[in-house]
Scaffold this active site. Structure first.
Site, mmCIF file in Angstrom:
data_model
loop_
_atom_site.group_PDB
_atom_site.id
_atom_site.type_symbol
_atom_site.label_atom_id
_atom_site.label_comp_id
_atom_site.label_asym_id
_atom_site.label_seq_id
_atom_site.Cartn_x
_atom_site.Cartn_y
_atom_site.Cartn_z
ATOM 1 N N ASN A 105 -17.851 -13.823 21.611
ATOM 2 C CA ASN A 105 -18.493 -14.011 22.915
ATOM 3 C C ASN A 105 -18.636 -12.709 23.705
ATOM 4 O O ASN A 105 -19.279 -12.725 24.767
ATOM 5 C CB ASN A 105 -17.721 -15.063 23.754
ATOM 6 C CG ASN A 105 -17.748 -16.432 23.088
ATOM 7 O OD1 ASN A 105 -18.819 -16.974 22.829
ATOM 8 N ND2 ASN A 105 -16.577 -16.979 22.762
ATOM 9 N N ARG A 123 -22.306 -13.571 30.634
ATOM 10 C CA ARG A 123 -21.292 -14.644 30.655
ATOM 11 C C ARG A 123 -20.345 -14.521 31.844
ATOM 12 O O ARG A 123 -19.707 -13.501 32.018
ATOM 13 C CB ARG A 123 -20.504 -14.510 29.338
ATOM 14 C CG ARG A 123 -19.234 -15.278 29.242
ATOM 15 C CD ARG A 123 -18.413 -14.711 28.101
ATOM 16 N NE ARG A 123 -17.162 -15.422 27.947
ATOM 17 C CZ ARG A 123 -16.100 -14.935 27.327
ATOM 18 N NH1 ARG A 123 -16.141 -13.717 26.803
ATOM 19 N NH2 ARG A 123 -15.004 -15.649 27.224
ATOM 20 N N GLU A 129 -4.612 -3.072 22.080
ATOM 21 C CA GLU A 129 -5.243 -4.335 22.479
ATOM 22 C C GLU A 129 -5.754 -4.203 23.904
ATOM 23 O O GLU A 129 -5.064 -3.684 24.768
ATOM 24 C CB GLU A 129 -4.170 -5.440 22.401
ATOM 25 C CG GLU A 129 -4.680 -6.820 22.722
ATOM 26 C CD GLU A 129 -3.557 -7.850 22.760
ATOM 27 O OE1 GLU A 129 -2.413 -7.518 22.328
ATOM 28 O OE2 GLU A 129 -3.798 -8.977 23.215
#
Lengths: 148, 148, 148, 148, 148, 148, 148, 148, 148, 148, 148, 148
Positions: B10, B17, B97
């Site tokens: 996504n 979005r 991350e």
């Protein structure tokens, strides 16, 4: 621009305490690197360390009056001090939470931060370098809020 | 030095979005800023985005051969893809991350990352700026491991 | 009006797989009934089935551009695919979640849907008939949003 | 064919109570639409609403004698009334559980239905339209059981 | 008799990845030993490895048509892929779950297998030798089902 | 001596409801056997059944004034009615909890009784015979308290 | 008809141990009352007490050969001895679980019985009287199974 | 100004029931003190007590039409009646939850109130005096909402 | 090479006990097959079965002195005997845990083994055949440790 | 009569901090209202606020010597300070816990008070008015204990 | 004065078993040191070790008759033997629980002792020295109870 | 040799606070006994008590420089102060945790110590005598580390 570097319990022992986890550089050395990058970025870094939860709450309240942003390593308070969480939420300047070690790769109880939900963002596991990244991020947040 | 910027499901919709959460800049724009900072730091940034868990696993395996470090936004895979976790653990280069939003201030299920325990560090909640900080951190980690 | 009928993993085996639970009609037969009701209601039904999570994410993104609503049976992904959840939340058309069997009368792990909180509604336990009800519901939702 | 539309606590306030969640149409209006579709499908719809758990149990027992199927919105009893669950299980006609709002997108305690495991199926989140879909489903279930 | 040896994510790195846990023999070497024992037992071993959950689901469906039994090491999918679980349950041939390492002596999340309840049996912790034992077991199961 | 036999929701359906679990004898038949044993033991048995929690609470209050002990099958209220628990605790006569089926061999939710901690004792799984045993136990408890 | 009265750990101390909870009658006295009622009902009662789990398992196996039913007070083994549970399930005669005290009104760990799901029924909290009731129940179960 | 004093199950036994916990004054006596303070403050107190959940729901609905505020002691319903919770949320006048005893110092199940999240406030542990405090608080809330 | 085949509680009933789960072959028959394969592999199999936890602990201690490896079916002790776990950990020879049935497809409490974390590996669900596989695995482990 | 009004962390910011939750009146203003009601009731109110847990413990110890009752708003310490709980339990004067906001309508972690089980009672959600009610309650408790 | 030193399963292996955790001194050596200190303090130390739970229960019962206090290292039984707990609670002499290793620094399951709540006190982590401390403590407890 | 006796919150009230739990001897008296035994053993005991977590952290840091071992009763901080845990872990001298009462026989929250995993050992439930035992243990640990 003034940014408070706030360090919680046991961080005064940095360099001496479990160097395998926290590295061998002392807090003074880390502070100097921050000051130095601050100079480069045109920012004054204020420093405060305490092992007393109440003093950290008090200092956060002052920061709400005097500084533009906070870089906060709450040490072990990360995992239970709702008083610090409420203090962070009570003031209107942004706060970046930072951890020297990767708290998600350590004991279970360190995986949960009660501060994180009210912080702007979090940096963990990147050692003293993390403070420098946090300083850049803080500057960027303050500038954006001034623009926006 | 080559660093892979790996984006999960996504993230191709970035800018379109839920802009209230993820901001209005598209992925291309973010990539350009990374490339630009990479040039400044003498680093080549490689980019890969996929909605397919298997393709991300494959790309991580390749990175283990071809790149020096990874900046990885696993998107929703953060919370359940043990396959990605194992892939990160299986290769020997460091992985940072990253999350655009503060995952600790959102739904309960986003508070837990299965990737974090095998990552070098984590940056969350600092928006696209976070990728730039991660790039600096990655460069620093690679340099340190070369020195060390 | 165009409505996507999206089916997840193992639904290609419909009619062959555990007929005691899922019935003996194949997916083709179910699709034909949907098309037929669609004709009656003046709606074009598009069909897509995949066992690949990534392909379902991609198809949801396309639907956000091309269709007016989605009827989605996520199969086993219902219970863990936060990637699909984010994809449903990322597009602006309504999505109705459907299950052939009564997931609340089966194994514990099937009682929880990670998709449900971002779906418009859910129909479960009513067999292939459920798709036809979902089609009527989808048409009604699209009409209402056009009016409103 | 006779079908009971059974409504639980606080549904008498429909249209007045939290219209943002439950819509602005009153229960009478919804009942009229059901009657009207019933006429079209050749079905008589019986209506009963009560805020008393015991009266709902009693009415379910009667329905076991007098009606062919039940469409049941248990309201808040959904989440704890094992007495109603046992009553539904004790009678031999099918029962379709229905909720106006998407219970899976609301408070944690609403995510679990103690009725669902003994219902034939469940429809949630589709507003008053859900009752009309349930009527079609109930007719279909009764016809199938008569055939089969 | 044909038996599918199905390997999930990251098993392509066998021999290279964390040799302390997974041993130093590569997947090719393990496959050769299986083929060799297969020849001895009069069984053809088919091999398939993928990092893509969807490809493993597809291959399981094919096996339901073409092979007599499956030896399946789902890798990290063991712990969350209900799609694979459903695929195993959907086909009528027996499946033996295998793990190289003792998953019960590692991280908490590895102690639970979502595949195990639908597998015929499970072998774990016995290294590549486990595949050879599984082959013997599979042959035995197929023979028994043919007799029975 | 007067003893109240109090039956909760759905027990009016005894003999008709799920005979595999609850047996085929109706409540009237069971009551007759109790009366008959009561005559033998010189005890008058009073009977009350209701599907209404409030009526059961009221009847317990009356029993506190009029009877010497209670034999109580709370049906599904066993598992959640703290109102009944408080009513049992509020009166000073002993109450024996009884269940026809073995509640510990059924669904998870039936394993916990909120009444049990304030009951004198519990008999479960012994069918209608259990009421007769409870009658003997109740007589014994009343006699002992009179002696004591 | 032969019925085994089986008592688990610490029940040899009955009468001496915590008389406030377990009463002041010794095990011998209780056994005599059981024998006496057994004579009245035409039943031979066999007695066995042990503090050794293994001896209780052995005795249950023997009972499966020699007795018609078992009345079993597993003492503290109630809460963890799956070996005893399996022994009860492994033999084909009925077993009634009994507890002197109301285990649901004591410490949390005593609220759960691992034996109960495989017992025919359970009697608790009624003191030594409970054994007499269990004897009646056991006789009734054996007669019914002989009839049926 | 009219204020409803609503009391739930078993409160009709006040003064008789467990006086060590609930005190020795009866409900009538408490009501008289409330009426008396109401006169002083120029407020009419209406009283309703019921052991029936449904009657309490009905009375809350009426209060939404007829009174200005509610003082509600839900008794044991505090801990599970989501029907009452929904009724409180469905009406627009403020509701103050009250408990005679300190529910946080009693059994575990009494520590959680399902009503509290939709009440304006809660007073517990202060005995009958708590109703008088609640009356003052209710008057203050009504006046404030009239001003505001 | 000497290998101990150690069987826990209720396994003496093998062939008689719940044959649907455990098969119809008795323990003697299974032992003979093991001896037979042992002869083929040049291994002496020693056998010991007990329903007494303490005897199994004692036998494990002896095995640490006398045998080269252990094949251990702990029966129900699997799920709670930390004493056996400690005994397995205390001796230096490898232990393979074995279960006749697939413990992961049965009751919840059977899904967890307290022995597994200290065993070399585990084989479950493959019936008596599993013992033969375990024997091959044990031989292989002993040979490897002698080589290594 | 002397009553201590004790306020915990961040309450010094009252009026400035999140006024939507805590109202716009400052602590000084609230204290003045309390003093004023105290004068009316013939009570001296002492005030102490601190962000330091240790100072609050010390002040509670003093209050045990010098005051007759305590009204205590522990702020965020409510949820974890067992040190404060022990201090409240260690002194013999009554303590009323108070919260400005309805803690049961906020974040999950605020629903649990570790102080409540040792407090006399609790008032929450009624704003600054709650302090005045607490003062009346405290006076009443002190008078009762003097009478009693 | 007579004091029983009671040691549970696997403690017979002391000195041989995992010396990194339990040290290299054997049980005999430890017993000798205890006897020696006992002589000094005028106390006779009795010793008993068993791997059988039942024998430990039996010995505790005897100690209740013959000794004045118990020093008990229950080994792995610490974590699940409610039979031993009940035996300790059933006798009237004090029992001091002892562990050689720090059970709170080891596996999760070792953090909980079911014996501790009925022991007089607990000493853990201090190695064989702990037995000597326990002896002093036991003497002190016995003397105090004789005085008291 | 110097040993710090460190006492946490509320221990200054020893002798006055809940004497049923903590005994009637004051802290001064206990300290005197420790000094006296210290003299006998040739050890200097230093004493520090504080209700302030931060002061205890500071004192632990000093002890790391000045003393040889610590005997620490953290009072209520035992259960949540990760700051104290980190301080204990940060210094290199051994720390023995001590509790006057048996914390495992009291409220649930007292059963868990966050300090224990980093302490050398723990003594609980043995009253002031426990300090004297801890002193002997500490001396023994220091001597052993000096030898070793």
């Amino acid at each position: 621009m003034k940014i408070l570097i706030l360090n919680g319990p046991n961080l005064n022992l940095l360099g001496k305490r479990e160097p395998g986890i926290y590295g061998s550089r002392g807090l003074k050395q880390v502070d100097d690197e921050i000051t130095s990058l601050g100079n480069e970025l045109g920012v004054r870094a204020d420093f405060f360390q305490s092992n007393h939860e109440g003093e950290l709450v008090d200092r956060l309240h002052q920061a709400g009056e005097n500084e533009d942003a906070i870089i906060f390593n709450p040490g072990a308070f990360t995992h239970y001090s709702y008083a610090l969480r409420d203090a962070v939420a009570a003031i209107s300047i942004p706060c970046i939470e930072i951890h020297l070690s990767n708290i998600y790769a350590r004991e279970e109880f360190r995986h949960h931060s009660v501060i994180a939900p009210v912080a702007a963002g979090q940096i963990s596991g990147l050692g003293p370098k993390g403070y420098l990244l946090a300083l850049r991020a803080a500057v960027s947040l303050v500038e954006k809020s001034k623009e926006g």
